[in-house]
Each structure stands twice: as C-alpha cells, then as structure tokens.
Design a protein around this motif. Sequence first.
Motif: not given
Length: 435
Positions: A13, A319, A400, A402-405, A430
């Motif tokens: 991403t 996400s 999903t 990772p690490k972001v919303k 992404c």
Amino acid sequence: MPAPVEFPSFKGTAKLSEHDFSVDSQHWFDVKFYPYTTAGADPIFAVTGKSETVICKPVSEKTTAFEVVRWFHDDDDSAQLNSLVWTQDSETGDPLVCVTGVVPKIKILNVVTGELDRLINDLAISPISPCILASASLDHSIRLWNLDHRFATHPCAAIFSGGGHTNGVLTVAFHHTGRYIISGGFDIAVCLWVVPEVPDENALTDRTTIVHYPHFFSTEIHSDYVDCAKFYGDLILSRAAKEKKIVLWKIEGFDSRRDVPPPSAIPTGSRRETRSAFAGSFQRLLQFECPLTQLFYNRFGLFHEFEQHPILVMGNENSKLLFWDLQRLDEGMELDDPVLLKRSKKKHGRNVLENVREGSSNSNSSSGISGGIISPSVPAERKFTINDPFALIPAHHDFTVPKVKFCFRQIAWSKGGEWCVTVGDHGMICVLKRG
C-alpha cells in the motif's frame, strides 16, 4: 497466467502526496486499468479523486508496489473528481483519461503529452468502442458521446431521458455487446436501456437522438441509492448504500442473443415499481454478504474474462477485501464447502447449504447461475438449485490490509487478471497480485 481459482495476494500500500494537499483529506474514488494494453506491454492504471489524477504502473520489486508515471492536477478547486475512464485518441492512438466530478464537465487528459485534450459535459463511462462514452448525470439523464474527432462539433450522440430515472443517475455500465446500458441512481431505480447506432442519421446535425424509455425499470430490487451496477453476462450485479450486500439478478425474458428491440419501445407492467418491455419482471438469484459496507459510493469490482474463473470483490469500511469465485457457484456448491459449513445464521428456517442438499421446485429457484451462458468454459449440464435467493453468501476468501484502517471506494483488475488495485479514503492505494 495465474491459476483460474487463485485469489490475489497482498503486494503493498502507499499514500500519495503532492501539490500541497493533505493526504488524510485526499480520497481516491475511482481506479481503472488501461484496457487496450498490447501483449507484452506493462499494465498501467489511473486513479482520481478531489483535484488529482495520477497515472501509475504496478511493479514487482519488493521495495514498492507501484511507481507514478504522470500526475495531473486540476486547478479548479470545485472539481471534486470522482470518476474516470480510459479511451484512445481516434487519430493518434494516444491513451486518454476522461475524468469528471461535481462540476459537470468531462476533462480528457492525454497521458503521452500530459496536456488537457478537450472538455465535454457530464459524467462518463466507456463501452466497447474507445470513441464512445456514456454519461450519468444529476439531471436525471444519461448521455452518449462520440469522441471521434470527426464529430467534435456535435459530440452528443444520444440522450436517454424521460421515462427513466426521476433523480440523479449514479452509475452506468455497458453490456459486453455494447448494445445495452444498465443504470442506477438516487431514486433507487435500476434501468436497462437499448443503445442506438452511433453515428446515426442525426450525427453532425442540431438534432440529437432521444431514447425516451428504458426497456426495463424497477425500484423493487434495492431500498437505497444504487451506486454500482454491472452486467455479468446477461445477468446483473448491483448494490445500494446501507444494504450490506450485492445482489445477482436477471431480467426475465432478456436475452442478448436475440434481436435488439426498437430503442423507443415503451415498457409495460402491472405495477408502477417494475416495468419491462421483455416478457416478465425480474428474478433474484443470489445475494453476497458484505458487512461494513453501508457508506454511499463504495463500489465492487468484477473480473470476468474468457476461460478464467470470474471473481467478485468488495472492499469494506475496515480495510477488508471480500472475494467470491463465481464459477465455483456456477458449477455447484460442494456439500462440505467450508465457507457454507461455517454459517451460523439462517433465514426462512434453512441456510444455503441445506438448500443445495435438498433442491427445490420453488419459483424462486435458479438452475445454475448462468445455464452455461455467462461462463463459456462451464458445461451447461453443471447445475445446482438454491431455493432461497435472500440467503447471504459469505466470501470465499478475505484479506485485511495490515496496520491501516480506511474505506475502499473502487476496485480495478488488469487485463488478464494478474493485478488488482483498490483505492479509498486517506490517500490509500492498495496493490494485489496473482501468480
């Protein structure tokens, strides 16, 4: 060439930042791959949102998921770009990107020269021909545009208006034959229109061809704004805000192999909610479960190419990407399908798996999703029956980021299905890859 049933895996991403805008306030609303890529050429994709349009190329190196090829900035702060489509210059063959948004203008950007090419009014989406665009407008109409330079003085080829939408049109898509358009809008209606010949006898005159009535109209399929609708063969996939599902359905009597009815045929029906020029109403076939997808302008993606498994994908507000292998459903569900076995919720006293086991002669049942029409590689005799078209089918695969919303807004597949790119809020892009 990726395996037919292979879902894409996460590549990376990135948040794009340029021209002094805040990344967190930058929302990407649309992404499309260049559809006219020749064999052996690198795929490229375009994203747009707010006042920015960026041309990118996915890369296989581990350090990055894509690189920026060209960046266009719109000086009109009120543009609020939200839609794009690729086309080609009818004389030079240069790749062009058509972008539009809140301001009712289509700006055509030349990717080779980096310059603004022309201005055309209204929102656009491309049919088979790179010279023809169909536009959806808040003025309740759909317009057909001819981008061939020979028709530059009279680019509007047709207007679809009158007996169709009663509020703004949000989504338009062409049938693979180019002969039909499906549309949805703020009025919760879904319409199917017959596309007239382009050019026709009114070309290069002050008369514009008017298509007064859609061949099919219904406000019974969805209960909220219809912001995404696509043809899947002769079937239709559509979704509406707040419903948390995608619906697969068909128009009874519609068969693209038959002669096209006259463009101005008046739909008939016994109820105001559904009118059809074909023999019947509509039939729900399947519904796909999409939790956390209540936001307006959250669109699904569809990969559908000959001799490959068609894949439906939807991104949610948390996400997560949800994938369905549509050929897996077309061929029939295995009784030990782990996706179905894990279901805990039931509607009408039975779940999807029980329906498959028992079969049904119910009028709502469907013998195969396509009957061998939409997936040429699937023999027509491979059929199954589901007697509850309202049961929600969970995703076959999910992922999903990772690490972001963030909320996904649009999803695109490269030609051949090797790359999948998704865009959304907070400047997020992404990239996923198969093979």
